[in-house]
Design a protein around this motif. Structure first.
Motif, PDB file in Angstrom:
ATOM      1  N   THR A 159     -16.897 -20.033   6.294  1.00 43.36           N
ATOM      2  CA  THR A 159     -17.181 -18.771   6.971  1.00 43.36           C
ATOM      3  C   THR A 159     -15.980 -18.360   7.821  1.00 43.36           C
ATOM      4  O   THR A 159     -15.314 -19.195   8.438  1.00 43.36           O
ATOM      5  N   HIS A 160     -15.711 -17.058   7.821  1.00 43.06           N
ATOM      6  CA  HIS A 160     -14.595 -16.501   8.572  1.00 43.06           C
ATOM      7  C   HIS A 160     -14.977 -15.127   9.097  1.00 43.06           C
ATOM      8  O   HIS A 160     -15.809 -14.434   8.504  1.00 43.06           O
ATOM      9  N   ASP A 161     -14.317 -14.706  10.180  1.00 44.26           N
ATOM     10  CA  ASP A 161     -14.547 -13.375  10.740  1.00 44.26           C
ATOM     11  C   ASP A 161     -13.762 -12.305  10.003  1.00 44.26           C
ATOM     12  O   ASP A 161     -14.218 -11.160   9.876  1.00 44.26           O
ATOM     13  N   HIS A 162     -12.562 -12.679   9.551  1.00 41.61           N
ATOM     14  CA  HIS A 162     -11.662 -11.707   8.937  1.00 41.61           C
ATOM     15  C   HIS A 162     -11.118 -12.273   7.628  1.00 41.61           C
ATOM     16  O   HIS A 162     -10.813 -13.465   7.523  1.00 41.61           O
ATOM     17  N   LEU A 163     -10.946 -11.394   6.652  1.00 44.95           N
ATOM     18  CA  LEU A 163     -10.447 -11.779   5.327  1.00 44.95           C
ATOM     19  C   LEU A 163      -9.260 -10.891   4.984  1.00 44.95           C
ATOM     20  O   LEU A 163      -9.349  -9.664   5.044  1.00 44.95           O
ATOM     21  N   VAL A 164      -8.146 -11.523   4.625  1.00 42.22           N
ATOM     22  CA  VAL A 164      -6.938 -10.802   4.236  1.00 42.22           C
ATOM     23  C   VAL A 164      -6.604 -11.165   2.795  1.00 42.22           C
ATOM     24  O   VAL A 164      -6.354 -12.339   2.485  1.00 42.22           O
ATOM     25  N   ILE A 165      -6.610 -10.175   1.923  1.00 42.56           N
ATOM     26  CA  ILE A 165      -6.362 -10.383   0.497  1.00 42.56           C
ATOM     27  C   ILE A 165      -4.889 -10.136   0.220  1.00 42.56           C
ATOM     28  O   ILE A 165      -4.400  -9.012   0.326  1.00 42.56           O
ATOM     29  N   ALA A 166      -4.179 -11.200  -0.153  1.00 42.55           N
ATOM     30  CA  ALA A 166      -2.762 -11.100  -0.510  1.00 42.55           C
ATOM     31  C   ALA A 166      -2.544 -11.852  -1.819  1.00 42.55           C
ATOM     32  O   ALA A 166      -1.609 -12.628  -1.964  1.00 42.55           O
ATOM     33  N   SER A 167      -3.429 -11.588  -2.761  1.00 41.83           N
ATOM     34  CA  SER A 167      -3.487 -12.378  -3.996  1.00 41.83           C
ATOM     35  C   SER A 167      -2.633 -11.819  -5.124  1.00 41.83           C
ATOM     36  O   SER A 167      -2.654 -12.342  -6.237  1.00 41.83           O
ATOM     37  N   GLY A 168      -1.874 -10.758  -4.847  1.00 44.96           N
ATOM     38  CA  GLY A 168      -0.996 -10.213  -5.879  1.00 44.96           C
ATOM     39  C   GLY A 168      -1.696  -9.227  -6.792  1.00 44.96           C
ATOM     40  O   GLY A 168      -2.934  -9.107  -6.797  1.00 44.96           O
ATOM     41  N   ASN A 169      -0.885  -8.521  -7.577  1.00 43.97           N
ATOM     42  CA  ASN A 169      -1.403  -7.422  -8.407  1.00 43.97           C
ATOM     43  C   ASN A 169      -1.152  -7.602  -9.891  1.00 43.97           C
ATOM     44  O   ASN A 169      -1.444  -6.702 -10.672  1.00 43.97           O
ATOM     45  N   ASN A 170      -0.595  -8.754 -10.294  1.00 39.17           N
ATOM     46  CA  ASN A 170      -0.200  -8.941 -11.694  1.00 39.17           C
ATOM     47  C   ASN A 170      -0.984 -10.070 -12.350  1.00 39.17           C
ATOM     48  O   ASN A 170      -0.412 -11.027 -12.880  1.00 39.17           O
ATOM     49  N   HIS A 171      -2.305  -9.954 -12.284  1.00 37.53           N
ATOM     50  CA  HIS A 171      -3.166 -11.003 -12.825  1.00 37.53           C
ATOM     51  C   HIS A 171      -4.019 -10.540 -14.008  1.00 37.53           C
ATOM     52  O   HIS A 171      -4.190 -11.279 -14.974  1.00 37.53           O
ATOM     53  N   ILE A 172      -4.560  -9.343 -13.900  1.00 34.27           N
ATOM     54  CA  ILE A 172      -5.479  -8.859 -14.940  1.00 34.27           C
ATOM     55  C   ILE A 172      -4.781  -7.760 -15.725  1.00 34.27           C
ATOM     56  O   ILE A 172      -4.538  -6.667 -15.208  1.00 34.27           O
ATOM     57  N   PRO A 173      -4.402  -8.033 -16.967  1.00 36.33           N
ATOM     58  CA  PRO A 173      -3.612  -7.055 -17.732  1.00 36.33           C
ATOM     59  C   PRO A 173      -4.403  -5.811 -18.089  1.00 36.33           C
ATOM     60  O   PRO A 173      -5.612  -5.873 -18.360  1.00 36.33           O
ATOM     61  N   HIS A 174      -3.697  -4.684 -18.058  1.00 33.88           N
ATOM     62  CA  HIS A 174      -4.271  -3.432 -18.542  1.00 33.88           C
ATOM     63  C   HIS A 174      -4.010  -3.367 -20.042  1.00 33.88           C
ATOM     64  O   HIS A 174      -2.857  -3.328 -20.483  1.00 33.88           O
ATOM     65  N   ILE A 175      -5.079  -3.368 -20.818  1.00 33.96           N
ATOM     66  CA  ILE A 175      -4.962  -3.409 -22.280  1.00 33.96           C
ATOM     67  C   ILE A 175      -5.588  -2.145 -22.852  1.00 33.96           C
ATOM     68  O   ILE A 175      -6.811  -2.056 -23.017  1.00 33.96           O
ATOM     69  N   PRO A 176      -4.770  -1.130 -23.150  1.00 37.16           N
ATOM     70  CA  PRO A 176      -5.316   0.095 -23.749  1.00 37.16           C
ATOM     71  C   PRO A 176      -5.765  -0.170 -25.182  1.00 37.16           C
ATOM     72  O   PRO A 176      -5.365  -1.158 -25.806  1.00 37.16           O
ATOM     73  N   THR A 177      -6.607   0.700 -25.669  1.00 36.42           N
ATOM     74  CA  THR A 177      -7.066   0.598 -27.055  1.00 36.42           C
ATOM     75  C   THR A 177      -6.817   1.915 -27.769  1.00 36.42           C
ATOM     76  O   THR A 177      -6.767   2.983 -27.148  1.00 36.42           O
ATOM     77  N   TRP A 178      -6.646   1.835 -29.093  1.00 38.32           N
ATOM     78  CA  TRP A 178      -6.408   3.010 -29.917  1.00 38.32           C
ATOM     79  C   TRP A 178      -7.324   2.976 -31.139  1.00 38.32           C
ATOM     80  O   TRP A 178      -7.732   1.905 -31.604  1.00 38.32           O
ATOM     81  N   LEU A 338     -11.702  -6.558   6.612  1.00 39.72           N
ATOM     82  CA  LEU A 338     -11.107  -6.806   5.303  1.00 39.72           C
ATOM     83  C   LEU A 338      -9.797  -6.049   5.196  1.00 39.72           C
ATOM     84  O   LEU A 338      -9.763  -4.827   5.335  1.00 39.72           O
ATOM     85  N   ALA A 339      -8.715  -6.783   4.955  1.00 44.60           N
ATOM     86  CA  ALA A 339      -7.397  -6.175   4.826  1.00 44.60           C
ATOM     87  C   ALA A 339      -6.747  -6.623   3.534  1.00 44.60           C
ATOM     88  O   ALA A 339      -7.032  -7.705   3.019  1.00 44.60           O
ATOM     89  N   PHE A 340      -5.874  -5.775   3.028  1.00 44.74           N
ATOM     90  CA  PHE A 340      -5.066  -6.090   1.847  1.00 44.74           C
ATOM     91  C   PHE A 340      -3.603  -6.048   2.257  1.00 44.74           C
ATOM     92  O   PHE A 340      -3.178  -5.144   2.979  1.00 44.74           O
ATOM     93  N   VAL A 341      -2.838  -7.007   1.801  1.00 48.67           N
ATOM     94  CA  VAL A 341      -1.389  -7.004   1.999  1.00 48.67           C
ATOM     95  C   VAL A 341      -0.735  -7.127   0.631  1.00 48.67           C
ATOM     96  O   VAL A 341      -1.065  -8.034  -0.142  1.00 48.67           O
ATOM     97  N   GLY A 342       0.167  -6.184   0.323  1.00 50.61           N
ATOM     98  CA  GLY A 342       0.902  -6.263  -0.928  1.00 50.61           C
ATOM     99  C   GLY A 342       0.474  -5.290  -1.997  1.00 50.61           C
ATOM    100  O   GLY A 342       0.974  -5.358  -3.124  1.00 50.61           O
ATOM    101  N   LEU A 343      -0.410  -4.356  -1.689  1.00 50.25           N
ATOM    102  CA  LEU A 343      -0.814  -3.378  -2.702  1.00 50.25           C
ATOM    103  C   LEU A 343       0.286  -2.371  -3.035  1.00 50.25           C
ATOM    104  O   LEU A 343       0.449  -2.008  -4.200  1.00 50.25           O
ATOM    105  N   PRO A 344       1.046  -1.870  -2.061  1.00 46.78           N
ATOM    106  CA  PRO A 344       2.055  -0.860  -2.402  1.00 46.78           C
ATOM    107  C   PRO A 344       3.089  -1.375  -3.399  1.00 46.78           C
ATOM    108  O   PRO A 344       3.522  -2.536  -3.339  1.00 46.78           O
ATOM    109  N   SER A 345       3.478  -0.509  -4.312  1.00 47.54           N
ATOM    110  CA  SER A 345       4.515  -0.835  -5.292  1.00 47.54           C
ATOM    111  C   SER A 345       5.676   0.130  -5.113  1.00 47.54           C
ATOM    112  O   SER A 345       5.585   1.098  -4.365  1.00 47.54           O
TER     113      SER A 345
END
Length: 504
Positions: A159-178, A338-345
């Motif tokens: 249990t925690h009072d505050h959660l900071v998500i800094a888990s990166g943005n390159n984990h789940i690939p975007h896979i388009p379909t045609w 809840l905070a996110f660090v590292g979203l901006p590209s």
């Protein structure tokens, strides 16, 4: 007005997720709080892998779909930006580092940062966040985290009072379909190679494609790298892109229209029959541990904040509503919970990660400095209107910084806000140093360093270079040297350097 360091009402418990550049910056920012302010606080960082570095830490396993590798890192990866630009302020790369080095240097840099700043004692390696739930009322609840210890094979609740998500943005690939792609995959030529359609997250060695016809989709960093590395190995290389790009190698094709049993048809009616389609199509903004408990809703069609009145939403390109790309404005919990660090590209990562971390840290330590939720939502709406005024859809470009000024201004604004609120000292300086701003103007630096390496004199340029000032001088000199060389030899100018996605 000096910094306000009055102790908070009660000790806090903060959990950070991920020991990449964002997580390390957040940990450093929290530990830099005066002891009188953070006395009794629990500060812990959970990292699912065996070391720091995030995306820069290799995954040596031979992973195949549907399992995902822990990083898209490939052995031949080199930085596409000069590394002094990528540093934490006041913590330069060591002497002898190439200006555009291989990934090993960047991983070593993060490990040295963690070691020299004594961060490792707060990091729990091999600990993976499986799900995060908010328990209790919106104003007085807490985070209930389900954490798996991958080394011991046990699952525990923290249990925690505050959660900071800094888990990166390159984990789940975007896979388009045609249309027709399944038919194409099912009709490999008799006696020939089995057709494949794979995402670049699985790309590792270019030799795997020797003698094959390869169609790359997308001209981001991984698409450009693959096109360059496959040259001379693949039988032929095509690259499907939306806009002209002089940095890619291969036969340029427009967007794909559809597949057929015999090949790929493009929007201009042309046709190719590749053995492999390599999707360099980026990644999705997903956080499965929040999705698991309904705290992040996935709505791929979302194009405005009307769908976010009951919580946080991702259309897989953009997570919203967030204040300054950092604080969740969901009404389910306090605005600093809840905070996110590292979203901006399209922004220098380590420096911007620190600016975001400072903002998140003082939002946790001094929640009274934050505007009301309604005021922050109004500010978000103004930002989205600004993006539209530049000709972009904020729900498509997401967290990307669109101009050089926006990239630097974003970081400055975060830190200036804290100075105006009196929680950090106002030193009269902007957060983004002038030398770092100057790098945006260096249009010859990539070719210049490549030229220097071809001459075999790279070591001479970085010998004895240790301080930020010295590194800044090297970048300026490389740019000027190459500019003078090209002008003297009548070489037509081609811009090959910019922060990806940023325009001047």
């Amino acid at each position: 007005m000096g910094p306000h360091h009055a102790p908070t009402a009660s000790p806090k418990s903060v959990a950070i997720i991920g020991a990449g550049s964002g997580g390390l910056a957040m940990l450093k920012a929290l530990l830099d709080l005066p002891l009188s302010l953070r006395e009794g606080w629990e500060i812990v960082l959970y990292e699912e892998r065996e070391d720091v570095g995030g995306i820069w830490l290799p995954d040596p396993r031979g992973v195949t779909p549907p399992e995902l590798p822990e990083t898209p890192l490939y052995p031949l990866l080199r930085t596409n930006t000069p590394v002094p630009f990528m540093t934490y302020p006041g913590f330069p790369f060591t002497e002898g580092t190439p200006l555009f080095p291989s990934h090993e240097y960047v991983q070593t840099y993060h490990a040295r940062y963690a070691d020299e700043l004594n961060l490792r004692g707060h990091i729990r390696f091999h600990h993976r966040l499986e799900k995060a739930a908010w328990e209790g009322p919106s104003k007085e609840g807490f985070w209930n985290l389900t954490i798996s210890d991958r080394k011991k094979g046990v699952v525990q609740t923290k249990t925690h009072d505050h959660l900071v998500i800094a888990s990166g943005n390159n984990h789940i690939p975007h896979i388009p379909t045609w249309e027709g792609q399944d038919e194409w995959l099912a009709n490999s030529p008799p006696g020939g190679l089995k057709r494949r359609l794979i995402h670049s997250i699985y790309y590792r060695e270019p030799e795997e494609f020797t003698g094959q016809s390869v169609l790359i989709v997308g001209n981001g960093a991984s698409g450009r790298d693959a096109s360059t590395q496959l040259e001379g190995l693949a039988r032929e290389v095509f690259i499907s892109i939306r806009h002209e790009d002089q940095r890619v190698v291969g036969q340029i094709k427009p967007e794909i229209h559809h597949f057929s049993a015999t090949g790929v048809v493009f929007v201009d009616g042309t046709f190719v029959n590749p053995d492999v389609v390599l999707l360099a199509t980026g990644y999705e903004h997903r956080k499965p541990f929040l999705e698991e408990t309904g705290l992040l809703q996935i709505d791929r069609s979302a194009r405005d904040n009307s769908s976010s009145t009951n919580g946080l939403v991702s259309n897989t390109r953009y997570i919203f509503p967030l204040h300054q790309h950092i604080l969740s404005l969901s009404p389910e919990y306090p605005t600093n919970a809840l905070a996110f660090v590292g979203l901006p590209s399209a922004i220098p990562n380590c420096a911007s990660d620190l600016a975001q971390s400072l903002f998140a840290t003082y939002a946790i330590a001094h929640p009274e400095i934050l505007p009301s939720r309604s005021e922050m939502l109004a500010e978000l709406a103004r930002h989205e209107d600004e993006v539209r005024s530049l000709g972009y859809d904020p729900y498509t470009v997401g967290h990307r910084m669109l101009t050089f000024d926006m990239s630097s201004g974003y970081q400055d604004d975060l830190v200036d806000f804290l100075k105006k609120k009196g929680v950090i000292r106002d030193d009269g300086k902007k957060f983004v140093e002038q030398w770092r701003r100057d790098v945006f103007t260096y249009k010859y630096i990539v070719r210049g360093w490549k030229h220097i390496e071809e001459l075999g004199v790279g070591d001479e340029w970085v010998r004895g270079v240790e301080t930020e000032e010295q590194w800044a001088n090297v970048m300026r000199r490389v740019n000027e040297w190459q500019k003078e060389y090209e002008e003297a030899n009548g070489i037509e100018f081609v811009s090959d350097w910019s922060v990806p996605g940023v325009s001047s």
